[in-house]
Design a protein around this motif. Structure first.
Motif, PDB file in Angstrom:
ATOM      1  N   MET A  60      -6.501  11.562   0.041  1.00  0.00           N
ATOM      2  CA  MET A  60      -6.131  12.530   1.073  1.00  0.00           C
ATOM      3  C   MET A  60      -5.206  11.880   2.094  1.00  0.00           C
ATOM      4  O   MET A  60      -4.211  12.466   2.522  1.00  0.00           O
ATOM      5  CB  MET A  60      -7.383  13.084   1.765  1.00  0.00           C
ATOM      6  CG  MET A  60      -8.213  14.021   0.920  1.00  0.00           C
ATOM      7  SD  MET A  60      -7.352  15.516   0.411  1.00  0.00           S
ATOM      8  CE  MET A  60      -7.424  16.479   1.915  1.00  0.00           C
ATOM      9  N   GLN A  61      -5.552  10.644   2.470  1.00  0.00           N
ATOM     10  CA  GLN A  61      -4.711   9.932   3.426  1.00  0.00           C
ATOM     11  C   GLN A  61      -3.310   9.719   2.855  1.00  0.00           C
ATOM     12  O   GLN A  61      -2.307   9.838   3.558  1.00  0.00           O
ATOM     13  CB  GLN A  61      -5.371   8.599   3.799  1.00  0.00           C
ATOM     14  CG  GLN A  61      -4.445   7.532   4.366  1.00  0.00           C
ATOM     15  CD  GLN A  61      -3.908   7.889   5.739  1.00  0.00           C
ATOM     16  OE1 GLN A  61      -4.471   8.743   6.436  1.00  0.00           O
ATOM     17  NE2 GLN A  61      -2.822   7.242   6.153  1.00  0.00           N
ATOM     18  N   MET A  62      -3.220   9.439   1.550  1.00  0.00           N
ATOM     19  CA  MET A  62      -1.908   9.171   0.967  1.00  0.00           C
ATOM     20  C   MET A  62      -1.053  10.427   0.890  1.00  0.00           C
ATOM     21  O   MET A  62       0.154  10.374   1.081  1.00  0.00           O
ATOM     22  CB  MET A  62      -2.073   8.563  -0.415  1.00  0.00           C
ATOM     23  CG  MET A  62      -2.085   7.059  -0.338  1.00  0.00           C
ATOM     24  SD  MET A  62      -2.337   6.340  -1.935  1.00  0.00           S
ATOM     25  CE  MET A  62      -4.085   6.278  -1.984  1.00  0.00           C
ATOM     26  N   ILE A  79     -10.503   1.538   7.519  1.00  0.00           N
ATOM     27  CA  ILE A  79     -11.286   2.379   6.613  1.00  0.00           C
ATOM     28  C   ILE A  79     -10.557   2.519   5.284  1.00  0.00           C
ATOM     29  O   ILE A  79     -11.156   2.446   4.212  1.00  0.00           O
ATOM     30  CB  ILE A  79     -11.533   3.764   7.250  1.00  0.00           C
ATOM     31  CG1 ILE A  79     -12.486   3.612   8.428  1.00  0.00           C
ATOM     32  CG2 ILE A  79     -12.095   4.742   6.228  1.00  0.00           C
ATOM     33  CD1 ILE A  79     -12.633   4.870   9.236  1.00  0.00           C
ATOM     34  N   TYR A  80      -9.237   2.675   5.384  1.00  0.00           N
ATOM     35  CA  TYR A  80      -8.446   2.834   4.168  1.00  0.00           C
ATOM     36  C   TYR A  80      -8.618   1.632   3.237  1.00  0.00           C
ATOM     37  O   TYR A  80      -8.941   1.786   2.055  1.00  0.00           O
ATOM     38  CB  TYR A  80      -6.973   3.028   4.541  1.00  0.00           C
ATOM     39  CG  TYR A  80      -6.058   3.087   3.357  1.00  0.00           C
ATOM     40  CD1 TYR A  80      -5.900   4.272   2.657  1.00  0.00           C
ATOM     41  CD2 TYR A  80      -5.381   1.954   2.925  1.00  0.00           C
ATOM     42  CE1 TYR A  80      -5.078   4.325   1.553  1.00  0.00           C
ATOM     43  CE2 TYR A  80      -4.566   1.997   1.822  1.00  0.00           C
ATOM     44  CZ  TYR A  80      -4.411   3.188   1.141  1.00  0.00           C
ATOM     45  OH  TYR A  80      -3.604   3.226   0.038  1.00  0.00           O
ATOM     46  N   GLY A 463       9.239   2.773  -6.643  1.00  0.00           N
ATOM     47  CA  GLY A 463       9.013   1.676  -5.710  1.00  0.00           C
ATOM     48  C   GLY A 463       7.796   1.786  -4.811  1.00  0.00           C
ATOM     49  O   GLY A 463       7.645   0.985  -3.891  1.00  0.00           O
ATOM     50  N   ASP A 464       6.912   2.755  -5.060  1.00  0.00           N
ATOM     51  CA  ASP A 464       5.679   2.838  -4.267  1.00  0.00           C
ATOM     52  C   ASP A 464       4.789   1.634  -4.564  1.00  0.00           C
ATOM     53  O   ASP A 464       4.424   1.399  -5.709  1.00  0.00           O
ATOM     54  CB  ASP A 464       4.891   4.097  -4.674  1.00  0.00           C
ATOM     55  CG  ASP A 464       5.039   5.202  -3.662  1.00  0.00           C
ATOM     56  OD1 ASP A 464       5.938   5.078  -2.817  1.00  0.00           O
ATOM     57  OD2 ASP A 464       4.272   6.172  -3.712  1.00  0.00           O
ATOM     58  N   HIS A 465       4.430   0.908  -3.513  1.00  0.00           N
ATOM     59  CA  HIS A 465       3.525  -0.217  -3.721  1.00  0.00           C
ATOM     60  C   HIS A 465       2.091   0.213  -3.549  1.00  0.00           C
ATOM     61  O   HIS A 465       1.787   1.146  -2.811  1.00  0.00           O
ATOM     62  CB  HIS A 465       3.849  -1.342  -2.737  1.00  0.00           C
ATOM     63  CG  HIS A 465       5.036  -2.125  -3.153  1.00  0.00           C
ATOM     64  ND1 HIS A 465       6.149  -2.243  -2.369  1.00  0.00           N
ATOM     65  CD2 HIS A 465       5.293  -2.797  -4.285  1.00  0.00           C
ATOM     66  CE1 HIS A 465       7.046  -2.982  -2.997  1.00  0.00           C
ATOM     67  NE2 HIS A 465       6.552  -3.327  -4.165  1.00  0.00           N
ATOM     68  N   ARG A 466       1.203  -0.497  -4.229  1.00  0.00           N
ATOM     69  CA  ARG A 466      -0.222  -0.202  -4.118  1.00  0.00           C
ATOM     70  C   ARG A 466      -0.722  -0.539  -2.714  1.00  0.00           C
ATOM     71  O   ARG A 466      -0.146  -1.357  -2.018  1.00  0.00           O
ATOM     72  CB  ARG A 466      -1.013  -1.041  -5.115  1.00  0.00           C
ATOM     73  CG  ARG A 466      -0.717  -0.707  -6.541  1.00  0.00           C
ATOM     74  CD  ARG A 466      -1.332  -1.720  -7.462  1.00  0.00           C
ATOM     75  NE  ARG A 466      -2.797  -1.664  -7.409  1.00  0.00           N
ATOM     76  CZ  ARG A 466      -3.583  -2.522  -8.041  1.00  0.00           C
ATOM     77  NH1 ARG A 466      -3.070  -3.490  -8.756  1.00  0.00           N
ATOM     78  NH2 ARG A 466      -4.891  -2.408  -7.953  1.00  0.00           N
ATOM     79  N   ARG A 467      -1.827   0.095  -2.350  1.00  0.00           N
ATOM     80  CA  ARG A 467      -2.535  -0.225  -1.107  1.00  0.00           C
ATOM     81  C   ARG A 467      -1.664  -0.003   0.125  1.00  0.00           C
ATOM     82  O   ARG A 467      -1.803  -0.683   1.131  1.00  0.00           O
ATOM     83  CB  ARG A 467      -3.037  -1.669  -1.132  1.00  0.00           C
ATOM     84  CG  ARG A 467      -4.054  -1.885  -2.238  1.00  0.00           C
ATOM     85  CD  ARG A 467      -4.089  -3.323  -2.698  1.00  0.00           C
ATOM     86  NE  ARG A 467      -4.974  -3.463  -3.855  1.00  0.00           N
ATOM     87  CZ  ARG A 467      -4.863  -4.414  -4.761  1.00  0.00           C
ATOM     88  NH1 ARG A 467      -3.930  -5.318  -4.661  1.00  0.00           N
ATOM     89  NH2 ARG A 467      -5.681  -4.471  -5.774  1.00  0.00           N
TER      90      ARG A 467
END
Lengths: 572, 242
Positions: A60-62, A79-80, A463-467
């Protein structure tokens, strides 16, 4: 090797079923393999629900960064990170492993090899108790000051080793201790599985007569035993770094963070196959029964599983191509990683080959089993991008990696587990699960699953990085098309989670009110279907004798299209 | 191939994307072939159409040849992939170009990048170095060698548009290189979990023309008179090679 050794009689102090056990004896301190299997199953599923809820919060945050998550509230970076870290940890160590190995292993191994219990029932009970404690310890780590550990499930030092860096002085060591205890629990369980298979098989059951799921769980246990030692040593060192301030992984004091990466992945890669193999085993059982077909090339399946297991010990550094290891090493690990594609593709082809000339009934378990192959193929092929050093420079730590391993782990830990649950439910509870709702649940799981992770391949390529806590902080990533895909992924997750409610209602309703099932509802060959449903304490009235392999379906000239392992050949 | 999703902005971006394309073609072929056969079998051998199954052990040549030749073909594909992957890897990670125009120092911190530019004299480790936070200025088509360090935990220096990624490890200095080929401003995120601020740790790289870069250098050093000559001399000397 085929002598039959009955389990020691610790579980009922000598006499089976002569006196009623109290509730506590029966369910809390039971040494019965079936009760322990169900305990592992229920605990694992409960933890899986926790892991799924964590994914709800961070997805949801993403998709909607900065908005309060309904039912949870505002997500802070702390929290994330905590949610992302514990989602990974829980799903691997407290969901996939307990359900696939411990639950199915405990429930099925004694039944399928035709004996009354595990060889070490008390060890088995201890294994579950340690596991339960480790789960409680992990949950408790959320409620200590500064909250739970948020340094990713890989727990790389010095972030993980130094409270100044990770800011969770209590959460981090508790997380680590919980993981280490979980390893101990699975070591005890694994020893039990291996010993039981080797010593307690029914008379007449030769090595190639063992049902594939039993082999797979035992091979997985051997892999686990061989790989976890270095990581337990590493965990002890990391724990000392965290609590006593030693410097095993701290470069300022002569330590080396890369050492941890090697120890972690030396375990971490075989671990992938530790959970894959039992899933492949479950699928083999379901596939053959509902195709009414002998498993294609049993020995090939078995030996490719062994080959995969052996090779998996030589590929770990493909997780570390860009981690600062000697770049020349990357070429060697590319070779070994690509080599593993050979046994795995062979195994996949053999499974597809099993369907050739079959007579397929698309029941709910069969749908899940076929979906496992369909989805796992995608996960396998996308792995090649990451195992090839040149391509991994770009894809490392992007959403492409995340999408890839969810295309392996979700088929393994969710889809194959559902195949197994729908298939063995009549044995476990003596009742059927509702087939119509099972099908609704199937489509409500398989379609949204692709909806979650297909878009993430694309965002990873972009190019989306994890975390990444908030993509809007990165101008190049705040693109409209990428935002849309992130939202699509999150909405798919919501749909998939909603459909799981159907499963739980079906599961618990059927447990008490489902249609009564006979002992062998699917006309299957293996021994567990010889026992009553549900099997009583001690499993069999008379212990079965094995006359043939487990997959003799549609044998020409035989009166019916199945031929149970315990049925003697008619005298000619 | 990836150019239509994300710009190829360095000299080796296209080579890495080619490796990805080759894997996509070979892997994609096997994926579709396997899925096609699987769905074909499921459709063809439904119980309604195929009430009686065959009994096949899978050990005789007639049946297992289908497994065998395809797995030799998979090995052949693996070798092709290996060759392309290793070549790209060697070019990007194992070799440093003979000619390097400038060197820069990059230090990962919780939670920002520190970029040390060599400054007007073109040399690192001199008093005129320009030390900036989250801001890296480079010139298009120049080759840069970087020295990557970390001040605290693991970080990973990543420029997606360059297809560049390298972890920063405390206690080590890791070298690498890049040659930007497209002018513009791009993200430099951290791609290794580094704690609380990891998800918002990101710098920007400014790929500039020589004129733009000189203007930036002037404003950054605050010495508009003497130094540019210095700088121009350095830049002029390297111009012929690019």
């Amino acid at each position: 090797m085929t002598t039959h050794v009955a389990a020691d009689h610790a579980h009922s102090e000598g006499d089976h079923g002569h006196h009623e056990l109290s509730f506590i004896q029966k369910y809390v301190f039971s040494t019965d393999h079936k009760v322990i299997g169900l305990q592992y199953f229920m605990t694992g599923v409960l933890m899986g629900v926790l892991g799924a809820l964590a994914s709800y919060v961070f997805r949801m945050q993403m998709a909607f960064p900065g908005h309060a998550v309904p039912g949870f509230g505002l997500v802070t970076p702390q929290i994330y990170n905590q949610m992302v870290t514990n989602h990974g940890t829980i799903m691997i160590f407290w969901f996939a492993m307990p359900v696939l190995i411990a639950a199915f292993g405990n429930y099925l191994i004694p039944l399928m090899i035709g004996c009354d219990d595990m060889v070490f029932p008390r060890l088995n009970r201890l294994s579950y108790q340690i596991f339960l404690f480790s789960a409680l310890l992990l949950i408790a780590s959320f409620f200590v000051p500064n909250g739970g550990f948020g340094g990713a499930w890989t727990s790389y030092p010095p972030l993980a080793s130094n409270p100044i860096y990770n800011q969770t002085p209590y959460g981090a060591p508790m997380w680590l201790a919980a993981v280490a205890l979980e390893f101990v629990a699975f070591l005890l369980g694994g020893i039990n599985f291996i010993t039981t298979l080797m010593n307690a098989r029914a008379p007449g059951m030769k090595m190639y007569d063992i049902p594939m799921v039993v082999w797979m769980i035992v091979i997985a246990s051997i892999l686990f035993m061989a790989s976890v030692g270095p990581l337990v040593a590493g965990a002890a060192m990391l724990f000392l770094d965290q609590t006593l301030g030693t410097g095993f992984f701290d470069p300022a004091r002569g330590g080396d963070p890369l050492l941890w990466e090697h120890l972690f992945w030396f375990f971490g890669h075989p671990e992938v196959y530790v959970v894959l193999l039992p899933a492949m085993g479950i699928v083999a059982e379901v596939l053959t029964v509902f195709a009414r077909k002998k498993l294609f090339a049993y020995r090939t399946v078995l030996w490719t599983a062994v080959a995969t297991g052996v090779l998996s010990f030589f590929v770990w550094a493909h997780h570390q191509f860009v981690a600062g290891i000697d770049p020349r090493m990357a070429n060697i690990f590319t070779v070994t990683t690509l080599l593993i594609s050979v046994p795995i593709t062979e195994m996949s082809f053999v499974y597809i080959g099993t369907l050739y000339g079959a007579s397929i009934q698309l029941s709910t378990p069969m749908l899940f089993a076929i979906a496992f192959i369909v989805e796992f193929l995608i996960g396998g092929v996308t792995g090649i991008f990451l195992g090839a050093s040149g391509a991994d420079i770009y894809f490392h730590d992007t959403y492409f990696v995340l999408a890839h391993f969810h295309y392996t782990f979700v088929p393994i830990a969710v889809i194959a587990v559902f195949a197994g649950v729908y298939y063995w439910f009549p044995k476990m509870f003596g009742r059927y699960m509702n087939d119509t709702w099972g099908r609704v649940h199937f489509w409500g799981t398989a379609i949204p699953f692709n909806g979650i992770f297909l878009p993430l391949f694309y965002t990873g390529m972009a190019g989306d990085h994890r975390r990444t806590f908030n993509h809007l902080n990165f101008p190049d990533l705040a693109r409209g098309d990428l935002n849309f895909l992130r939202e699509l992924s999150t909405v798919s997750l919501l749909v998939m989670l909603a459909f799981q409610v159907i499963f739980f209602v079906n599961f618990f309703y059927s447990m008490f009110r489902g249609k009564k099932a006979p002992a062998n509802p699917w006309n299957a060959n293996t021994f567990e279907w010889v026992a009553a449903s549900p099997p009583p304490h001690g499993n069999f009235v008379t212990l079965p004798h094995c006359y043939r392999g487990p997959y003799e379906y549609s044998v020409p000239g035989h009166s019916s299209d199945f031929w149970p392992q315990n049925e003697p050949a008619p005298k000619t | 191939m990836l150019n239509w999703i994300i710009l190829e902005a360095s000299s080796y971006a296209a080579q890495i994307d080619n490796v990805i394309l080759i894997i996509a073609l070979l892997g994609g072929f096997w994926l579709f072939a396997a899925e096609f056969v699987l769905f074909y079998f499921v459709a063809k051998y439904r119980r309604s159409r195929s009430p009686k199954a065959l009994h096949i052990t899978g050990y005789d040549h007639e049946h297992n040849k289908w497994i065998h030749w395809s797995h030799y073909a998979v090995i052949a594909c693996d070798i092709v992939i290996l060759v392309f992957a290793a070549r790209a890897w060697y070019h990007v990670k194992q070799s440093v170009p003979e000619h390097v125009d400038e060197e820069i120092r990059i230090v990962g911190h919780q939670w920002a990048w520190e970029f040390v530019h060599p400054g007007p004299d073109g040399k690192l480790g001199t008093p005129d170095d320009i030390d900036l936070v989250d801001e890296l200025h480079v010139i298009i088509n120049k080759t840069y060698k970087f020295h990557l360090e970390s001040a605290d935990v693991l970080h990973s220096f990543s420029i997606p548009r360059f297809r560049l990624k390298q972890d920063a490890v405390p206690g080590r200095e890791i070298d690498g290189w890049f040659t930007p080929t497209v002018a513009g401003t791009f993200d430099v995120p951290c791609s290794q979990m580094c704690g609380l601020g990891h998800g918002i740790m990101g710098g920007r790289i400014f790929v500039e023309t020589e004129d733009e870069h000189r203007k930036w250098l002037d404003s950054a050093t605050g010495k508009t008179a003497a130094i540019p000559g210095h700088s121009t001399g350095k830049l002029a000397s390297t111009q012929g090679r690019n």
